[in-house]
Design a protein around this motif. Structure first.
Motif, PDB file in Angstrom:
ATOM      1  N   PHE A   1      21.127  64.706 -49.754  1.00  0.00           N
ATOM      2  CA  PHE A   1      21.799  64.439 -51.050  1.00  0.00           C
ATOM      3  C   PHE A   1      20.072  65.578 -51.566  1.00  0.00           C
ATOM      4  CE2 PHE A   1      21.338  61.464 -54.987  1.00  0.00           C
ATOM      5  CZ  PHE A   1      21.911  60.799 -55.057  1.00  0.00           C
ATOM      6  N   LEU A   2      20.749  65.662 -52.595  1.00  0.00           N
ATOM      7  CA  LEU A   2      19.518  66.802 -53.454  1.00  0.00           C
ATOM      8  C   LEU A   2      19.155  66.115 -54.310  1.00  0.00           C
ATOM      9  CD1 LEU A   2      20.380  70.350 -52.137  1.00  0.00           C
ATOM     10  CD2 LEU A   2      18.062  69.343 -51.622  1.00  0.00           C
TER      11      LEU A   2
ATOM     12  N   GLU B   1      27.076  70.949 -49.233  1.00  0.00           N
ATOM     13  CA  GLU B   1      28.175  69.305 -48.610  1.00  0.00           C
ATOM     14  C   GLU B   1      28.023  68.626 -49.060  1.00  0.00           C
ATOM     15  OE1 GLU B   1      31.571  70.250 -47.017  1.00  0.00           O
ATOM     16  OE2 GLU B   1      31.053  71.971 -47.569  1.00  0.00           O
ATOM     17  N   GLY B   2      26.623  67.846 -49.065  1.00  0.00           N
ATOM     18  CA  GLY B   2      26.461  66.438 -50.565  1.00  0.00           C
ATOM     19  C   GLY B   2      26.278  66.936 -51.354  1.00  0.00           C
TER      20      GLY B   2
ATOM     21  N   PRO C   1      29.946  58.759 -54.762  1.00  0.00           N
ATOM     22  CA  PRO C   1      30.782  59.428 -54.317  1.00  0.00           C
ATOM     23  C   PRO C   1      30.259  60.608 -53.336  1.00  0.00           C
ATOM     24  CG  PRO C   1      32.072  59.989 -55.708  1.00  0.00           C
ATOM     25  CD  PRO C   1      29.952  59.367 -56.505  1.00  0.00           C
ATOM     26  N   ARG C   2      30.629  60.736 -52.086  1.00  0.00           N
ATOM     27  CA  ARG C   2      30.374  61.829 -51.097  1.00  0.00           C
ATOM     28  C   ARG C   2      30.697  63.389 -52.305  1.00  0.00           C
ATOM     29  NH1 ARG C   2      32.449  61.173 -45.478  1.00  0.00           N
ATOM     30  NH2 ARG C   2      34.039  59.735 -45.627  1.00  0.00           N
TER      31      ARG C   2
ATOM     32  N   GLN D   1      26.549  62.760 -43.582  1.00  0.00           N
ATOM     33  CA  GLN D   1      27.445  61.921 -44.983  1.00  0.00           C
ATOM     34  C   GLN D   1      27.900  61.086 -44.028  1.00  0.00           C
ATOM     35  OE1 GLN D   1      25.226  61.466 -47.697  1.00  0.00           O
ATOM     36  NE2 GLN D   1      25.323  59.923 -47.066  1.00  0.00           N
ATOM     37  N   GLY D   2      27.682  59.296 -44.080  1.00  0.00           N
ATOM     38  CA  GLY D   2      28.245  58.329 -43.772  1.00  0.00           C
ATOM     39  C   GLY D   2      28.960  57.545 -45.369  1.00  0.00           C
ATOM     40  N   LYS D   3      29.808  56.926 -45.281  1.00  0.00           N
ATOM     41  CA  LYS D   3      31.058  56.149 -45.904  1.00  0.00           C
ATOM     42  C   LYS D   3      30.054  55.939 -47.488  1.00  0.00           C
ATOM     43  CE  LYS D   3      34.851  54.050 -47.572  1.00  0.00           C
ATOM     44  NZ  LYS D   3      35.981  52.063 -46.622  1.00  0.00           N
ATOM     45  N   LYS D   4      28.972  55.340 -47.380  1.00  0.00           N
ATOM     46  CA  LYS D   4      28.458  54.568 -48.277  1.00  0.00           C
ATOM     47  C   LYS D   4      26.638  55.941 -48.471  1.00  0.00           C
ATOM     48  CE  LYS D   4      24.986  50.652 -49.636  1.00  0.00           C
ATOM     49  NZ  LYS D   4      25.155  49.733 -49.883  1.00  0.00           N
ATOM     50  N   VAL D   5      27.209  56.398 -49.723  1.00  0.00           N
ATOM     51  CA  VAL D   5      25.842  57.009 -50.241  1.00  0.00           C
ATOM     52  C   VAL D   5      25.019  56.191 -51.686  1.00  0.00           C
ATOM     53  CG1 VAL D   5      25.487  59.230 -51.637  1.00  0.00           C
ATOM     54  CG2 VAL D   5      27.993  59.025 -50.588  1.00  0.00           C
ATOM     55  N   LEU D   6      24.870  56.358 -52.074  1.00  0.00           N
ATOM     56  CA  LEU D   6      24.101  55.714 -52.659  1.00  0.00           C
ATOM     57  C   LEU D   6      24.799  54.667 -54.334  1.00  0.00           C
ATOM     58  CD1 LEU D   6      20.878  57.034 -54.295  1.00  0.00           C
ATOM     59  CD2 LEU D   6      21.595  55.961 -55.731  1.00  0.00           C
TER      60      LEU D   6
END
Length: 622
Positions: free
Chosen positions: A459-460, A485-486, A340-341, A312-317
């Motif tokens: 991202f579930l 972890e997501g 956030p993550r 997962q990158g820094k920007k999620v949604l």
């Protein structure tokens, strides 16, 4: 008093014995939860009890003088049948009268009041002393959210039809009630009400449910189906888990001893001369019995998932001031949020408040009327939909899985063949080559979930993932999601599931507002109940000029009866409220007990408020 006896019930599908000579009795007041993995025969047993399916052998015997009702997962109704007619679809005279009374009342609401017909119906209900039943009918319809009583049932959604069917069986007040997944399609308020209703009702109950809070509060015995056999556990869900673990430990010890003996006996068998016909027959028979026991352990007692989430990158949604609705109905109003993550969000709200709409906006199925949703470049969404996936019934499980991926990421930089992942997901090799059309409903749901997890999303989004899943699958899914972890966004009416997995809630009020609440479902519910019970400040208003007197109408006989009854009911409710307040003030170390008291107190306060308003209204005509 025995209501139902099952004696040596056996059922086989193909070469698989689902039920193997099982026997059980159900007594008056006994409330039994039927549990087991998907495909273990729970729904099959319910179908045999209700006569939908025929057993291969054995007897189902009911006591002659009892009323038995059942609620299946997909109820059927006649075309053009109204909600009212469906709910009162029964030969009972009192229920027919109450149906007629409701219809007269609906006509009166439209201005078509027939005083003569109303008086006739009221007199007949008086004669049968059925007003208590009428009050119960109103409560059941209200708590299950059935407001449009003239709607065509065949045109309602599956969830609404389930509510109609639930109202139908509850209104008939059976001695023995059989329920298959009763909480599916109900919102949390309805589930909590049903929980209280069934736990207090003087009836015998057999139910299949995945809702552990519901199971814990309603039932007093758990019956488990495992490999065709039946195991009984008196007590609650926690006691069941403890005793089941002890049984498995004991069985594992017995199997290990049998396997050691089997190896010795096998060596003896092999050392005998092949041409010799005088082998000790008792040794050969004992060898076969030992062999059977040595390999009698369950092939899969649980599943271990280890699929990793994609990096997962820094920007999620990021959600920026979105608004959405349909027609005049605004479901989301100017909502912003940055995920956030490793964020873990539960979504709660009444049915129709916009929860699923919100999920569809996140995945791009819908475009917001206003605002924007910005997905991070590395964000990989896995979306489990509430609607059942359509499968090719002729395709095998392994063919379906291999179309998605040949290998599944596992751990850091490792992968396993998809067939091995299927085995960990409770699809052993013999099931992997079975056509999907022959799977149970719960197994198909598990396959639908597998389709998402096999792609290793980070991202579930899960919309009612617990429906139709067995308790073993649920426990393992929870373990997987706890270590996921997501990000996790979860819509579920399973309160236990939500409590265990989320850190905060998005609370939908159905008017467009979404509140970000820091805590799990139980925390929020306790706060809601406390807020409702808090004393409201008194507003002193300047007395208005006296209005001209209106001609006072005379109170009817039915209203006089209602007025007298309300006074007595209010006194009872005040007494119950005082007892509950004492309990709450005294405190308890049992978190679930506190929740139950708070919920009951909320119900009593709501009932009191309604009755006080009606009492005041009637008192004006006294």
């Amino acid at each position: 008093m025995n209501y139902l006896s099952l004696e040596n019930i056996t059922k086989t599908f193909g070469d698989r014995k689902i039920l193997d000579a099982i026997s059980i009795g159900v007594d008056q007041g006994q409330k039994i939860a039927l549990v087991g993995v998907n495909g273990s025969g729970k729904s099959t047993l319910l179908k045999i009890i209700t006569g939908v399916e025929k057993q291969d052998a054995g007897d189902v015997v009911f006591r002659n003088d009892i009323a038995v009702r059942s609620l299946v997962q997909n109820p059927k109704f006649e075309t053009n049948q109204t909600v009212l007619d469906a709910v009162f679809d029964n030969d009972d005279e009192a229920l027919r009268l109450l149906n007629r009374y409701q219809k007269v009342m609906l006509k009166a609401e439209r201005g078509d009041y027939d005083d003569k017909e109303m008086q006739t119906v009221i007199e007949r209900i008086d004669a049968l002393n059925a007003w208590d039943q009428e009050s119960q009918v109103k409560q059941i319809l209200g708590k299950l959210g059935l407001k449009d009583l003239e709607a065509d049932v065949s045109k309602l959604s599956g969830g609404q039809q389930k509510r109609v069917a639930m109202a139908q069986v509850l209104i008939q007040r059976p001695d023995l009630l059989i329920l298959d997944e009763p909480t599916n399609h109900l919102d949390i308020d309805s589930i909590e009400w049903l929980e209280g209703y069934l736990s207090q009702a003087n009836m015998a109950l057999i139910l299949v449910t995945h809702d552990r809070y519901f199971l814990e509060k309603v039932t007093n015995e758990i019956v488990e189906l495992e490999q065709g056999k039946l195991y009984r556990y008196k007590g609650d869900y926690g006691h069941f888990l403890e005793k089941k673990a002890e049984r498995h430990e004991s069985e594992a010890s017995s199997i290990e001893k049998a396997q050691n003996l089997y190896r010795k006996e096998l060596d003896w068998i092999r050392r005998q001369p092949k041409a010799r016909g005088t082998k000790a027959k008792y040794r050969v028979d004992a060898f076969e019995e030992t062999k059977s026991k040595a390999f009698s352990g369950a092939k899969t007692t649980g599943m271990e998932l280890g699929a990793t989430a994609s990096r997962q990158g820094k920007k999620v949604l990021e959600i920026e001031k979105i608004s959405h609705g349909f027609g005049d109905k605004k479901l989301i109003d100017n909502f912003s949020y940055v995920f956030p993550r490793k964020d873990r969000v539960g979504i709660v709200g009444a049915n129709g408040s916009g929860k699923t709409t919100f999920l569809r906006l996140l995945v791009g199925d819908l475009e917001a009327n206003e605002g924007s949703i910005d997905l991070g470049q590395t964000t990989k969404i896995g979306y489990y939909r509430q609607q059942e996936l359509r499968f090719n019934d002729a395709q095998t499980v392994i063919e379906f899985a291999k179309e998605i991926a040949e290998f599944v990421e596992y751990g850091k930089g490792q992968s396993i063949p998809v067939s091995q992942f299927l085995t960990r997901f409770l699809f052993p090799p013999e099931v992997q080559y079975k056509p999907i059309g022959k799977l149970s409903g719960g197994e198909k749901r598990r396959l639908q979930l597998l389709k998402i997890l096999i792609k290793s999303p980070n991202f579930l989004i899960l919309d009612e993932p617990t429906n139709d899943l067995d308790l073993i699958t649920l426990n393992t899914l929870e373990n997987f999601l706890e270590n996921f972890e997501g990000c996790l966004v979860l819509v579920s009416h399973d309160r236990y599931f939500v409590d265990k997995l989320v850190d905060h809630l998005f609370v939908f009020d159905g008017q467009g507002d979404i509140r970000d609440y820091n805590g799990n479902y139980t925390d929020w519910r306790l706060e809601e109940v406390a807020a409702k019970d808090a004393p409201k400040p008194k507003i002193v208003e300047k007395p208005a000029a006296p209005a001209p007197k209106k001609e006072q109408r005379k109170i009817s006989y039915k209203e006089k009866l209602e007025f007298d009854t309300i006074e007595k009911e209010m006194a009872k409710l005040e007494a119950q409220k005082a007892v509950l307040n004492e309990k709450i003030i005294g405190g308890s170390t049992n978190h679930e007990e506190l929740t139950e008291w708070a919920t009951e107190l909320e119900r009593i306060n709501n009932d009191l408020e309604e009755k006080e308003m009606r009492w005041l209204e009637l008192s004006e005509y006294m």
